[in-house]
Design a protein around this motif. Sequence first.
Motif, short mmCIF file in Angstrom:
data_model
loop_
_atom_site.label_atom_id
_atom_site.label_comp_id
_atom_site.label_asym_id
_atom_site.label_seq_id
_atom_site.Cartn_x
_atom_site.Cartn_y
_atom_site.Cartn_z
N LEU A 128 -4.24 -4.78 -3.39
CA LEU A 128 -3.62 -4.53 -5.09
C LEU A 128 -4.47 -3.86 -5.85
CD1 LEU A 128 -0.66 -7.91 -5.68
CD2 LEU A 128 -0.64 -4.87 -5.36
N GLY A 143 -6.52 -1.29 -4.01
CA GLY A 143 -5.48 -0.13 -4.32
C GLY A 143 -5.07 0.33 -5.55
N ILE A 144 -5.22 -0.59 -6.56
CA ILE A 144 -4.96 0.58 -7.59
C ILE A 144 -6.15 0.98 -8.88
CG2 ILE A 144 -5.21 -0.72 -10.66
CD1 ILE A 144 -3.31 -3.06 -9.40
N MET A 182 1.97 1.91 -3.58
CA MET A 182 0.94 2.62 -4.42
C MET A 182 1.11 3.62 -4.24
SD MET A 182 -1.79 -0.83 -5.44
CE MET A 182 -2.22 -0.89 -3.91
N ARG A 224 -5.56 4.71 -5.64
CA ARG A 224 -4.81 5.81 -6.54
C ARG A 224 -5.05 7.19 -6.50
NH1 ARG A 224 -5.09 3.62 -11.96
NH2 ARG A 224 -3.73 5.42 -12.33
N ASP A 233 1.11 -1.39 -0.64
CA ASP A 233 -0.32 -0.21 0.26
C ASP A 233 0.70 1.18 -0.40
OD1 ASP A 233 0.94 -0.50 2.52
OD2 ASP A 233 -1.28 0.04 3.75
#
Length: 426
Positions: free
Chosen positions: A381, A384-385, A244, A389, A241
């Motif tokens: 992931l 988060g993406i 990212m 973001r 995290d």
Amino acid sequence: MKKLLSDTTFTGLSQLIASLTQIVLQIFVVRFTSKQSFGEFITANTIENLIEVIFVTRSGDLALQYVGKYWIMGDHLAAKICANRIIKLDWIVNFSIYAFIIVGSIFLSNFTDFNPIYLVGLSLQIPAQIGYGVYKSIFISSCKIREQAIFEITYSFGNLLLCFITISFLGIPGLIIAFVISAFFKNYFARIITCQWWLPVNYSKETWVDKENWVNAESWWNFSTHSMLRNTFISASNQVDILMINAFQGAESTATYKVAKSLSSLPVRIIAPIWSVLRPRLMYAYHSRDSNKILKLITVPAAIMLGFLVIAIIPIYFFADALIVNIYGRGYISSTLPFLILLIGTWIYTSVTAWFNFWIVISDQMRLGTDVSGFFLTSILILGIFLGRHSPVYMAIAVASSMIITSAMCWLFFLNKLQKLNKIKY
């Protein structure tokens, strides 16, 4: 109850002292070394910690499952044979990994701004801890929780003192030397202390050989593989995290999010020791197939911790702004909302559901542990993406949501396995 409270107090004190000595050491290092040297050390130490968690924890998982199982069953001969087998594996695995690190460090230094000497030096901690997983498991299997806490407190102070001395004379190289020496002596004294708890066993050479053949016939490959995979996923989940938010939002948002994440883990440290204290009781309950006791040992503390969260979240909400401003300054007031969101997710995942990682080891559910930790990493992931973001707040929502969903899965899997255990019992 008296022993439980005593063990909890000592364990909590040991964790508090460990955290405080790390902070004091970090301040001392920053003041006595250059920023460049400290940055190189942090990079090397992060890599070493990741590798150490994967392979040294593997040894501890094996010991908890096999040495702990036979210890609790009263078969100290089988436990001893398992311990010897794990230590032999450690010699092969730990030195092989160290050789790989030497080659990898040289390779990395040719392509990146990286100090290979720091990593090679720090990685000596891996062979220095051969057998430590076995000795640590004996503390737990023999219900020596208070003794373990005292041992860890002594280690924290000893390590801090040694680091002060070596840094004063040698700087960062001295710190690396201190880490390796501390790891060696921690392992040595753990061995000396736990040796006295082995019960004397009368056996003939033929009995030893027969028992050894019986123990060695059991394959540990599947267990070890899933242990390493699970620890890899968990380590990656703790860092991805941050990476990212840095990639999507830059340094300022990363700083905001890092402050929120660091603060969200502090209240959990107050509650976490109870699960460490309950580990021996959970081991005995599981290996005696006492499903009612297992359920009580897990659900009662979890319910209390969930109750603490419900009660505490309201005053924390009103005082969070002032807390962050007083500690970090007004520039970090934007960390308040991510902190509150992460606090809820972290509390549920690492307090209410903290028993899960220990339960899968003693119940030989390593494949389940790999699947769950893999799902946790994947969910962070994906969320988060697509969500995180956009800002630190959304990243906090993504991570907290992953924690809550994964915690719900852990509870469902546990209750399902417990139901099957009841069917086997009856």
